[in-house]
Write an enzyme that holds these catalytic residues in place. Structure first.
Site, PDB file in Angstrom:
ATOM      1  N   SER A  58      34.352  33.376  45.346  1.00  0.00           N
ATOM      2  CA  SER A  58      35.526  34.214  45.562  1.00  0.00           C
ATOM      3  C   SER A  58      36.692  33.697  44.732  1.00  0.00           C
ATOM      4  CB  SER A  58      35.920  34.188  47.035  1.00  0.00           C
ATOM      5  OG  SER A  58      37.210  34.722  47.213  1.00  0.00           O
ATOM      6  N   THR A  59      37.431  34.598  44.139  1.00  0.00           N
ATOM      7  CA  THR A  59      38.712  34.233  43.520  1.00  0.00           C
ATOM      8  C   THR A  59      39.842  34.732  44.411  1.00  0.00           C
ATOM      9  OG1 THR A  59      37.801  34.365  41.295  1.00  0.00           O
ATOM     10  CG2 THR A  59      40.195  34.524  41.483  1.00  0.00           C
ATOM     11  N   ARG A  60      39.944  36.068  44.527  1.00  0.00           N
ATOM     12  CA  ARG A  60      41.066  36.686  45.232  1.00  0.00           C
ATOM     13  C   ARG A  60      41.140  36.302  46.706  1.00  0.00           C
ATOM     14  NH1 ARG A  60      39.827  39.264  40.842  1.00  0.00           N
ATOM     15  NH2 ARG A  60      37.793  38.581  41.505  1.00  0.00           N
ATOM     16  N   THR A  61      40.037  36.460  47.408  1.00  0.00           N
ATOM     17  CA  THR A  61      40.064  36.271  48.859  1.00  0.00           C
ATOM     18  C   THR A  61      40.399  34.824  49.199  1.00  0.00           C
ATOM     19  OG1 THR A  61      38.333  37.944  48.898  1.00  0.00           O
ATOM     20  CG2 THR A  61      38.783  36.814  50.967  1.00  0.00           C
ATOM     21  N   ASN A 185      29.331  47.588  50.411  1.00  0.00           N
ATOM     22  CA  ASN A 185      30.253  47.126  51.456  1.00  0.00           C
ATOM     23  C   ASN A 185      31.671  47.700  51.312  1.00  0.00           C
ATOM     24  OD1 ASN A 185      30.528  45.624  49.098  1.00  0.00           O
ATOM     25  ND2 ASN A 185      30.289  43.607  50.063  1.00  0.00           N
ATOM     26  N   ASP A 249      33.496  50.061  41.995  1.00  0.00           N
ATOM     27  CA  ASP A 249      33.268  48.630  42.196  1.00  0.00           C
ATOM     28  C   ASP A 249      32.101  48.281  41.282  1.00  0.00           C
ATOM     29  OD1 ASP A 249      33.039  46.045  43.222  1.00  0.00           O
ATOM     30  OD2 ASP A 249      32.095  46.660  45.115  1.00  0.00           O
ATOM     31  N   SER A 253      26.349  43.925  43.231  1.00  0.00           N
ATOM     32  CA  SER A 253      27.082  43.065  44.154  1.00  0.00           C
ATOM     33  C   SER A 253      26.467  41.680  44.190  1.00  0.00           C
ATOM     34  CB  SER A 253      27.075  43.679  45.560  1.00  0.00           C
ATOM     35  OG  SER A 253      27.982  44.746  45.639  1.00  0.00           O
ATOM     36  N   MET A 254      27.228  40.724  44.736  1.00  0.00           N
ATOM     37  CA  MET A 254      26.732  39.346  44.835  1.00  0.00           C
ATOM     38  C   MET A 254      25.434  39.334  45.636  1.00  0.00           C
ATOM     39  SD  MET A 254      30.217  37.148  45.447  1.00  0.00           S
ATOM     40  CE  MET A 254      31.196  38.352  46.343  1.00  0.00           C
ATOM     41  N   LEU A 292      37.725  44.378  42.112  1.00  0.00           N
ATOM     42  CA  LEU A 292      37.495  43.233  41.228  1.00  0.00           C
ATOM     43  C   LEU A 292      36.589  42.216  41.934  1.00  0.00           C
ATOM     44  CD1 LEU A 292      41.116  42.665  39.802  1.00  0.00           C
ATOM     45  CD2 LEU A 292      39.392  44.327  39.077  1.00  0.00           C
ATOM     46  N   ARG A 318      46.038  41.648  48.087  1.00  0.00           N
ATOM     47  CA  ARG A 318      45.095  40.918  48.949  1.00  0.00           C
ATOM     48  C   ARG A 318      45.835  39.821  49.697  1.00  0.00           C
ATOM     49  NH1 ARG A 318      39.965  40.569  47.980  1.00  0.00           N
ATOM     50  NH2 ARG A 318      39.961  40.146  50.211  1.00  0.00           N
TER      51      ARG A 318
HETATM   52  N1   CP Z   1      37.888  41.557  45.719  1.00  0.00           N
HETATM   53  C1   CP Z   1      37.432  40.346  46.142  1.00  0.00           C
HETATM   54  O1   CP Z   1      37.066  40.136  47.289  1.00  0.00           O
HETATM   55  O2   CP Z   1      37.458  39.391  45.179  1.00  0.00           O
HETATM   56  P1   CP Z   1      36.854  37.925  45.321  1.00  0.00           P
HETATM   57  O3   CP Z   1      35.364  38.062  45.466  1.00  0.00           O
HETATM   58  O4   CP Z   1      37.251  37.231  44.043  1.00  0.00           O
HETATM   59  O5   CP Z   1      37.444  37.272  46.537  1.00  0.00           O
HETATM   60  N1  NVA Z   2      30.609  44.752  46.337  1.00  0.00           N
HETATM   61  C1  NVA Z   2      31.039  43.457  45.844  1.00  0.00           C
HETATM   62  C2  NVA Z   2      32.459  43.208  46.220  1.00  0.00           C
HETATM   63  C3  NVA Z   2      33.036  41.935  45.661  1.00  0.00           C
HETATM   64  C4  NVA Z   2      34.460  41.699  46.090  1.00  0.00           C
HETATM   65  C5  NVA Z   2      30.121  42.376  46.375  1.00  0.00           C
HETATM   66  O1  NVA Z   2      29.747  42.426  47.552  1.00  0.00           O
HETATM   67  O2  NVA Z   2      29.771  41.482  45.614  1.00  0.00           O
END
Ligand code: CP
Ligand code: NVA
Length: 335
Positions: A58-61, A185, A249, A253-254, A292, A318
């Site tokens: 995670s960066t933002r969260t 998600n 998005d 996803s991860m 992002l 955020r």
């Molecule tokens: N949008 C979001 O949740 O970004 P991170 O995965 O970088 O936290």
């Molecule tokens: N849908 C993405 C959102 C990342 C913030 C994921 O779950 O990886």
């Protein structure tokens, strides 16, 4: 199981429209206080700790959460998957009982949504969902805050932030958001949130990438109560018709990295471009959002870096929205 009455924040399906608006107005107020009035928080979390248990990157969260806890005078404690036994060498039940016995709140980013439900079930302190495979509620708060800021009429001076003077219930209902992408998600969180607030949602996903039927049924029930429109299609051009806002998005996803090649093939035609918006009949002043991190495939640079794109404001928001969630749960003890 957790003593009754501990408020958790796992999905907006658990919250009323009023509670969601309360979080938004709190976030807007915090942004005003911190950025424009330079006010201190009074350190209401002095001596308290928020455990930040992340099993994914995670960066933002992460930055939003750690800086928000610091602003409130508390101690953020980041625990990555290499640091603790997050369901790997110790059950989530045991982890939840142990960690919650020593801290004042838990923010967790997990794989399966059932993991965060287990953490919440056995935790003696509030648990906040920082992303699961099913929901990402804090992201949707930031999206709504950004839309409120876009559509509230702003005076020209940067210091006169007026978003706090107008209630978001005046700006958000009636907007039409188009989702063009994966039934993931982020879309699930929009489905759990927008119909409650009267925000119309047009969805286009490729076949095989539809959102969960259970969440769609929930959204339809809520939409029926508020007279909100919900549309589903396999054609991005149907979704962008009359849209005020287009959102997408990542297509991968991860945790889905091994499906990359197949997904890129299956999402052909889903790239958000000016031409697609024009051909589909989006409003001429349509705006663009993306949670992002962004990959090149899903949106062109000419959209992503254009004045219609509010992705960086959305990312900053955020922080203010996560600050509001932490303030509500750990300081005010409810929504
Ligand atoms: N949008 C979001 O949740 O970004 P991170 O995965 O970088 O936290
Ligand atoms: N849908 C993405 C959102 C990342 C913030 C994921 O779950 O990886």
């Amino acid at each position: 199981p957790a003593p009754p009455g501990i408020p958790h924040y796992l999905t907006h399906a658990d919250l009323s429209a009023k509670e969601i608006y309360n979080l938004l107005t709190l976030a807007i107020q915090h942004k005003h206080n911190v950025k424009y009035l330079n006010k201190s928080s009074g350190a209401p979390l002095a001596g308290k700790t928020l455990a930040i248990m992340f099993s994914k990157r995670s960066t933002r969260t992460r930055v939003a959460t750690e800086s928000a806890v610091a602003y409130l005078g508390g101690q953020p404690m980041f625990l990555g998957s290499q640091d603790i036994q997050l369901g790997v060498n110790e059950s989530l039940l045991d982890t939840s009982k142990v960690v919650s016995s020593m801290v004042d709140g838990i923010m967790a980013r997990v794989g399966s949504h059932s993991d965060i439900e287990t953490l919440a079930k056995y935790s003696t302190v509030p648990v906040i969902n920082a992303l699961s495979d099913k929901y990402h509620p804090t992201q949707i708060l930031a999206d709504l805050m950004t839309l409120h800021e876009i559509y509230v009429s702003q005076p020209s001076s940067p210091s006169s932030y007026v978003a706090h003077q107008t209630h978001p219930s005046k700006t958000l209902p009636g907007l039409r958001v188009a989702w063009v992408g994966d039934g993931n998600n982020i879309l699930h969180s929009m489905l759990a949130t927008f119909p409650k607030l009267g925000v119309h949602l047009n969805v286009a996903t490729p076949r095989g990438y539809e959102p969960s039927e259970e969440i769609v049924r929930y959204a339809q029930t809520e939409a029926g109560k508020t007279n909100t429109e919900l549309k589903f299609s396999f054609d991005p051009k149907d979704a962008v018709k009359d849209a005020d806002v287009i959102v997408t998005d990542t297509w991968i996803s991860m945790g889905q990295e091994s499906e990359k090649a197949q997904r890129i093939k299956d999402f052909t035609g889903y790239r958000v471009t000016s031409q697609m918006a024009k051909e589909g009949g989006a409003k001429s002043d349509w705006k663009f959002l993306h949670c992002l991190p962004r990959k090149q495939e899903e949106v062109s640079d000419e959209v992503f870096y254009s004045p219609r794109s509010f992705v960086f404001q959305e990312a900053e928001n955020r922080k203010w929205t996560i600050l509001a969630v932490i303030d509500a749960l750990l300081v005010k003890k409810g929504f």
